[in-house]
Design a protein around this motif. Structure first.
Motif, mmCIF file in Angstrom:
data_model
loop_
_atom_site.group_PDB
_atom_site.id
_atom_site.type_symbol
_atom_site.label_atom_id
_atom_site.label_comp_id
_atom_site.label_asym_id
_atom_site.label_seq_id
_atom_site.Cartn_x
_atom_site.Cartn_y
_atom_site.Cartn_z
ATOM 1 N N TYR A 163 39.369 40.378 49.498
ATOM 2 C CA TYR A 163 40.258 40.597 50.785
ATOM 3 C C TYR A 163 41.236 39.610 50.825
ATOM 4 O O TYR A 163 40.566 38.462 51.016
ATOM 5 C CB TYR A 163 39.482 40.953 52.021
ATOM 6 N N HIS A 164 42.716 39.897 51.129
ATOM 7 C CA HIS A 164 43.420 38.680 51.438
ATOM 8 C C HIS A 164 43.250 38.391 52.674
ATOM 9 O O HIS A 164 43.230 39.209 53.468
ATOM 10 C CB HIS A 164 44.763 39.035 51.008
ATOM 11 N N ARG A 165 43.051 36.910 53.080
ATOM 12 C CA ARG A 165 42.712 36.659 54.210
ATOM 13 C C ARG A 165 43.714 36.677 55.222
ATOM 14 O O ARG A 165 44.755 36.397 54.867
ATOM 15 C CB ARG A 165 42.218 34.947 54.063
ATOM 16 N N GLU A 218 42.358 44.234 51.242
ATOM 17 C CA GLU A 218 42.714 44.223 49.688
ATOM 18 C C GLU A 218 44.098 44.456 49.607
ATOM 19 O O GLU A 218 44.997 44.934 50.304
ATOM 20 C CB GLU A 218 41.881 45.623 49.205
ATOM 21 N N CYS A 219 44.608 44.111 48.371
ATOM 22 C CA CYS A 219 45.807 44.402 47.810
ATOM 23 C C CYS A 219 45.739 45.557 46.635
ATOM 24 O O CYS A 219 44.613 45.951 46.415
ATOM 25 C CB CYS A 219 46.528 43.130 47.145
ATOM 26 N N GLN A 220 46.733 45.757 45.958
ATOM 27 C CA GLN A 220 46.334 46.560 45.027
ATOM 28 C C GLN A 220 45.476 46.367 43.841
ATOM 29 O O GLN A 220 45.078 47.467 43.009
ATOM 30 C CB GLN A 220 47.860 47.169 44.340
ATOM 31 N N PRO A 257 44.391 31.969 42.337
ATOM 32 C CA PRO A 257 45.696 32.882 42.598
ATOM 33 C C PRO A 257 45.356 34.466 42.067
ATOM 34 O O PRO A 257 44.504 34.824 41.259
ATOM 35 C CB PRO A 257 46.891 32.488 41.497
ATOM 36 N N CYS A 258 45.778 35.428 43.161
ATOM 37 C CA CYS A 258 45.710 36.823 42.599
ATOM 38 C C CYS A 258 46.897 37.437 42.012
ATOM 39 O O CYS A 258 47.964 36.778 42.091
ATOM 40 C CB CYS A 258 45.684 37.473 44.227
ATOM 41 N N PRO A 259 46.562 38.412 41.087
ATOM 42 C CA PRO A 259 47.524 38.826 40.212
ATOM 43 C C PRO A 259 48.816 39.528 40.860
ATOM 44 O O PRO A 259 49.810 39.578 40.418
ATOM 45 C CB PRO A 259 46.999 39.927 39.437
ATOM 46 N N CYS A 260 48.234 39.765 42.052
ATOM 47 C CA CYS A 260 49.546 40.488 42.949
ATOM 48 C C CYS A 260 50.403 39.449 43.400
ATOM 49 O O CYS A 260 51.518 39.571 43.973
ATOM 50 C CB CYS A 260 48.806 40.918 44.277
ATOM 51 N N GLY A 261 50.269 38.255 43.427
ATOM 52 C CA GLY A 261 51.297 36.961 43.659
ATOM 53 C C GLY A 261 51.336 36.762 45.133
ATOM 54 O O GLY A 261 52.098 35.580 45.392
HETATM 55 ZN ZN LIG Z 1 46.110 40.209 45.660
#
Ligand SMILES: [Zn+2]
Length: 447
Positions: free
Chosen positions: A264-266, A257-259, A313-317
């Motif tokens: 889960y980011h692969r 995971e990111c924040q 896209p994930c908000p974390c970029g």
């Molecule tokens: Zn993310």
């Protein structure tokens, strides 16, 4: 020329200090990363075809010419399963000399799956995990404590490698009683704590009563966790709790995971992920192929885990796509009078019912006229069973109208039983949905 440049990027990614490696990943164009993946895949495939008796015979049987294969999906109906690991034995998969082995039992069979690894793989996986932990904010000044179970389990070893690369202070406590951990860890004031989610929850219940200390984050691996339980842990420590997804067979991290904690980011540098068959919502069994293993590569390994590939896209970029939160083990999805039910259904029905108690088990069996779904809950002795039952039924009606309709139509009976906290689980993993009808219907195989 291009191949040489790609190989140089690949080597650098896995050799640089985490922060520089991270910068390089962000600078590398996506096509270069894809090239690295394909080159790693073809290397893996050639190695498997040349050296592993299992893969050699399977490819020959299917007339597969590995020189023509560029992506796992071109391997047609070829898959590797946990059952293959058990029945052929790990040695049939070996392509090199192993340095170590780990085991996993899972929830379906008491026979362990044995998985072999080299120290070189361990080092690469450690570096890769270091990158993921660096992204979450782990730095050399942090004090890391882990309560991962070190008995035949891969996670504490990968963690040790990762924190070594990040140069953190690190103590491996082993999976001891949460109270003992609390008392012995406290003098060190660890600000990053690793453990299995259910264990972290018990630790947090203790910390809630006895006090916490400044914490950067907690990190859970090895099993799923409800969002309700996560919120409780985060509230107690006033710090985020991140989850990782992996299997012993994969040598740890498939995704982290990111924040934002939305999947889960692969780990795309080490695996090709596929979901060959998906349902209407895009969920299906995750299949992965290892790209960096030289001792026991897994090609199209069926994970038995139900998830979805998310490329929005994930908000974390971070440009790497995600896997959705794991819904269930495939073998935990049960078709019965209630409908197609799995652990996520009962997690949702029990949300806000049972405080933070993590453990429950649903058993589906044949009743006299219809299926019976027995929901076993852990609850304190003074909890009122009648009230609990009323709340569960209300949640069923409000949150799952279709399952409620089937209940109204008397397609199944729902029964509730309670037992004291800590009594349902006797191994590391608890099988949450059990279909006893199969056991009733078929004679036992090995007796
Ligand atoms: Zn993310």
């Amino acid at each position: 020329m291009l191949t040489k440049a790609i190989e140089a990027i690949e080597r650098a990614l896995l050799k640089l200090e985490p922060q520089r490696s991270m910068r390089l990943i962000n600078l590398s164009p996506p096509w270069a990363v894809e090239k690295i993946r394909r080159a790693r895949f073809q290397r893996t495939l050639r190695l498997a075809a040349e050296r592993s008796p299992f893969y050699r015979s399977q490819f020959r049987k299917r007339n597969i010419d590995v020189a023509r294969i560029e992506h796992p999906s071109q391997l047609g109906d070829f898959y590797t399963t946990g059952e293959d690991l058990r029945s052929y034995g790990a040695r049939a998969f070996l392509t090199g000399r192993p340095d170590t082995a780990f085991e996993t039992t899972g929830t379906t069979s008491p026979i362990p799956k044995r998985v072999f690894f080299s120290n070189h793989e361990l080092e690469e996986m450690g570096r890769c995990s270091a990158l993921a932990l660096y992204r979450l904010g782990l730095r050399p000044e942090d004090r890391v404590f882990s309560a991962y179970d070190s008995s035949f389990w891969v996670s504490p070893v990968v963690l040790k490698m990762a924190v070594q690369f990040l140069k953190c202070f690190h103590v491996e406590a082993g999976k001891i009683q949460p109270l003992e951990f609390y008392e012995r860890a406290r003098p060190y004031q660890p600000n990053v704590i690793f453990g299995e989610p259910s264990w972290l929850l018990r630790l947090s219940e203790i910390a809630k009563q006895r006090g916490t200390w400044g914490t950067k984050f907690l990190f859970g691996g090895g099993e799923n966790m409800t969002e309700e339980a996560r919120e409780f842990v985060e509230h107690v420590w006033a710090a985020p709790l991140y989850l990782t997804y992996g299997q012993t067979e994969s040598f740890g991290t498939l995704g982290v995971e990111c924040q934002f904690k939305e999947g889960y980011h692969r780990n795309d540098l080490f695996f090709f992920f596929e979901i060959p068959e998906v349902d209407a919502e895009g969920y299906g069994e995750l299949v992965y192929t290892t790209l960096g293993r030289d001792v026991m590569p897994l090609i199209r390994y069926r994970s038995s885990d139900l998830t979805k590939i998310v490329d929005d896209p994930c908000p974390c970029g971070f440009f790497v796509g995600r896997l959705a939160k794991i819904r269930a083990r495939c073998d935990e999805v049960v078709v019965c009078g209630m409908g197609n039910v799995g652990p996520w259904v009962f997690d949702e029905i029990l949300r806000d019912v049972n405080g933070s108690a993590p453990d429950w088990q649903a058993i589906v069996r044949h009743g006299e006229q219809r299926d019976v779904v027995e929901l076993h809950l852990e609850a304190d002795n003074h909890a009122h069973a009648d009230e609990l039952e009323a709340t569960v039924l209300r949640h069923l009606r409000d949150r799952f109208p279709d399952f409620w309709k089937n209940h109204e139509m008397k397609l199944y009976d729902l029964r509730l039983t309670t037992s004291p906290p800590g009594t349902l689980r006797n191994g590391r993993k608890l099988r949450r949905v059990v279909d006893q009808r199969q056991m009733q219907a078929s004679p036992r195989k090995n007796s």
